[in-house]
Design a protein around this motif. Structure first.
Motif, mmCIF file in Angstrom:
data_model
loop_
_atom_site.group_PDB
_atom_site.id
_atom_site.type_symbol
_atom_site.label_atom_id
_atom_site.label_comp_id
_atom_site.label_asym_id
_atom_site.label_seq_id
_atom_site.Cartn_x
_atom_site.Cartn_y
_atom_site.Cartn_z
ATOM 1 N N SER A 49 0.830 -1.205 0.000
ATOM 2 C CA SER A 49 0.000 0.000 0.000
ATOM 3 C C SER A 49 0.863 1.252 0.000
ATOM 4 O O SER A 49 1.995 1.245 0.490
ATOM 5 N N ARG A 52 -1.236 8.114 -0.326
ATOM 6 C CA ARG A 52 -1.095 9.242 -1.236
ATOM 7 C C ARG A 52 -1.249 10.549 -0.464
ATOM 8 O O ARG A 52 -2.186 10.731 0.298
ATOM 9 N N SER A 172 -12.975 2.110 -0.620
ATOM 10 C CA SER A 172 -12.101 1.934 -1.783
ATOM 11 C C SER A 172 -12.808 1.107 -2.840
ATOM 12 O O SER A 172 -13.782 0.397 -2.561
ATOM 13 N N TYR A 190 -6.065 -4.646 -7.518
ATOM 14 C CA TYR A 190 -5.685 -3.260 -7.250
ATOM 15 C C TYR A 190 -6.879 -2.562 -6.605
ATOM 16 O O TYR A 190 -8.013 -2.670 -7.095
ATOM 17 N N SER A 191 -6.633 -1.862 -5.502
ATOM 18 C CA SER A 191 -7.695 -1.171 -4.777
ATOM 19 C C SER A 191 -7.363 0.314 -4.679
ATOM 20 O O SER A 191 -6.282 0.680 -4.211
ATOM 21 N N TYR A 192 -8.301 1.164 -5.099
ATOM 22 C CA TYR A 192 -8.083 2.611 -5.129
ATOM 23 C C TYR A 192 -8.919 3.273 -4.040
ATOM 24 O O TYR A 192 -10.157 3.206 -4.047
ATOM 25 N N ASN A 208 -5.202 6.045 0.259
ATOM 26 C CA ASN A 208 -4.219 5.006 -0.003
ATOM 27 C C ASN A 208 -4.627 4.149 -1.195
ATOM 28 O O ASN A 208 -5.797 4.063 -1.549
ATOM 29 N N SER A 209 -3.641 3.537 -1.820
ATOM 30 C CA SER A 209 -3.837 2.592 -2.918
ATOM 31 C C SER A 209 -3.119 1.304 -2.565
ATOM 32 O O SER A 209 -2.070 1.322 -1.924
ATOM 33 N N THR A 210 -3.681 0.164 -2.996
ATOM 34 C CA THR A 210 -3.164 -1.131 -2.562
ATOM 35 C C THR A 210 -3.137 -2.117 -3.723
ATOM 36 O O THR A 210 -4.081 -2.174 -4.515
#
Length: 221
Positions: A49, A52, A172, A190-192, A208-210
């Protein structure tokens, strides 16, 4: 000692609209499950992760950019499948960890624990491969920073609970691919993140992005 300072920006989401959307999905799953094939898939996995626009600001005004976080997770899918379409609910426990480091001033370790609830639509294009998307709700259990900071030539131990500064829930959008052979599953997802991590209104776009990799064993009911 330590404060969290994301870069400023603006983001707003209608919680009323989101609750209505989730309620509609839940009612649809109840109807769908009455004539679908049901399976349960216990899973374990690892994720990477990035926060951002999230920084650490020390008392000496040194700004440290956040690094990637590595996470361990375990959980389970419940899948309702009819032909090539499927609806999934998922419950997962996740532990995230990472470092904020400066060779002269500090070495800090970040730890976060959360429970994730996901509502997913999956489409099988061939027998063993499917793609999926949906929405995930993360519920924070704890957020802590530990380590050492050098301030005025003194080494200061830091052990701070920062959960009060973060939102209890985050949302997300996952997008993933599942490969299934002999009921052994591999997921790449992918998780936004779409909601702010910090509570204060003036601090936004701290998301966060994962990227998540999981293995599981599908059990047909």
């Amino acid at each position: 000692m330590v404060s969290i300072q994301p870069r400023q920006g603006y983001f707003e989401i209608s919680m009323g609209s989101l609750r209505l959307f989730l309620s509609t999905i839940f009612l649809f799953i109840l109807e769908y499950s009455s004539f679908a094939q049901v399976s349960i898939t216990p899973k374990i996995g690892i994720s990477f992760s990035t926060f951002r626009n999230m920084n650490l600001e020390l008392d000496n005004n040194l700004i440290l950019n956040s690094h990637n976080l590595t996470s361990f997770m375990f959980g389970s899918d419940v899948e309702y499948k009819k032909k090539e379409n499927a609806l999934i609910t998922n419950l997962s426990y996740i532990e995230k960890g990472g470092n904020f480091h400066h060779p002269l001033y500090c070495d800090l370790n970040y730890r976060q624990k959360e429970i994730d609830f996901s509502f997913i639509y999956k489409r099988y294009f061939v027998e063993h491969i499917a793609i999926y998307t949906g929405i995930t709700i993360g519920v924070s259990m704890s957020s802590k920073i530990k380590g050492n900071e050098i301030l005025n030539n003194e080494n200061i131990a830091i052990n701070e609970n920062i959960k009060s500064k973060t939102n209890n829930t985050n949302y997300s959008i996952p997008l993933g691919v599942e490969i299934n052979f002999y009921n052994i599953t591999l997921d790449i997802q992918y998780s936004y993140g779409i909601t702010d991590i910090l509570k204060e209104q003036r601090y936004n776009k701290s998301k966060n992005s994962t990227i998540l990799f999981t293995f599981g064993k599908k059990i047909i009911m």
